[in-house]
Design an enzyme around this catalytic site. Structure first.
Site, PDB file in Angstrom:
ATOM      1  CB  THR A 193      -0.924   0.027   1.230  1.00 54.94           C
ATOM      2  OG1 THR A 193      -1.775  -1.121   1.204  1.00 54.94           O
ATOM      3  CG2 THR A 193      -1.803   1.277   1.231  1.00 54.94           C
ATOM      4  CG  PHE A 221       0.103   4.852   3.574  1.00 57.30           C
ATOM      5  CD1 PHE A 221      -1.093   4.946   4.285  1.00 57.30           C
ATOM      6  CD2 PHE A 221       0.696   3.604   3.432  1.00 57.30           C
ATOM      7  CE1 PHE A 221      -1.678   3.815   4.832  1.00 57.30           C
ATOM      8  CE2 PHE A 221       0.110   2.475   3.974  1.00 57.30           C
ATOM      9  CZ  PHE A 221      -1.090   2.585   4.676  1.00 57.30           C
TER      10      PHE A 221
END
Length: 277
Positions: free
Chosen positions: A172, A174
């Site tokens: 992921t 960010f």
């Protein structure tokens, strides 16, 4: 005073892990929603926001690109978290004791091979770290959770198995956001610039707008579109490019882009994370 970095989710969530890894000297502030994260920074309850924007398995995070331009915040850094899944339960519990595991719906299919091997059923929970906290609070002895190692550490649970995900690429990305922009060139791996724009209503406007990046050798790593204002004809684009707005090649490309746009807003310029490689 200790600075704070706000994130969405419970303590022990992957967003909390991102905060701890990227800003270990800051206090992590859990929030219920992305809107609450943004408001925490706006209201000065927190100094930075940690917001997930995309995942290698599930694509972009829903609605986040729409929130960013409206937030009033600016991107000052990016962070990447490899989503490792661990199986955890109350101390003393063994894998054979488990009838059920709880996790966010996106995690359960990612550990399907492991769960099938042990005949454990998966049950969806609103939040994986929250599922771990619930097990600890209720002292459930036949239920486990799929979450991060940090969730086990936070809630005093015992890790029965680590890195049980079926695929080894789930990561992921960010964005770290602040009330104030930081335009300084920094970092050892180059810079990134993120911006949003709307093209003028003329034929081939997007094609012409993108031409400046190609002719000036500026690498565009992301270009996504989404509708704005409830209209099928009004489209806004979100883009990431390698480079800094002061770089001559980027300057020329952005000048050409500006000619073909009705709106152009830079959301931030920040160090390029080496994990992109």
């Amino acid at each position: 005073m200790t600075q704070r970095i706000a994130f969405q989710g419970e303590l022990g969530a992957y967003s909390h892990e991102a905060c701890r890894d990227a800003r270990p000297d800051m206090e992590a502030l859990p929030c219920n929603s992305f809107e609450d994260v943004i408001e925490a920074v706006r209201s000065k309850k927190a100094d930075l926001a940690m917001l997930p924007v995309e995942n290698t398995t599930y694509g972009r995070v829903a609605d986040i690109h729409r929130m960013l331009p409206e937030s009033g915040l600016r991107i000052v850094d990016e962070a990447f978290v490899r989503v490792h899944i661990s199986l955890m339960a109350m101390p003393g519990v063994q894998i054979e004791d488990l009838d059920l595991v709880r996790a966010h719906p996106v995690l359960i299919p990612q550990a399907a091979d492991f769960l099938n091997r042990y005949g454990i059923k998966g049950e969806a929970a609103a939040d994986s770290a929250g599922a771990a906290a619930e097990i600890a609070a209720n002292k459930e002895m036949t239920v486990g959770a799929l979450a991060s190692d940090l969730a086990a550490e936070t809630n005093g649970l015992h890790i029965l198995a680590r890195h049980i995900e079926d695929h080894a690429h789930n990561t992921t990305r960010f964005l770290i956001m602040s009330r104030d922009a930081d335009h300084a060139k920094r970092g050892d791996h180059g810079m990134m610039t993120t911006f949003v724009f709307q093209v003028r209503n003329i034929p081939s406007a997007l094609y012409k707008a993108m031409g400046g990046f190609a002719t000036n050798g500026v690498n565009m790593t992301k270009l996504e579109s989404y509708m704005v204002g409830g209209s099928f004809s009004a489209t806004q684009f979100y883009a990431d490019i390698e480079g800094h707005p002061d770089d001559p090649a980027v300057q020329r490309a952005m000048e050409e882009l500006d000619y073909f746009t009705d709106m152009l807003e830079i959301l931030g310029t920040y160090p390029r994370d080496p994990r992109r490689d």
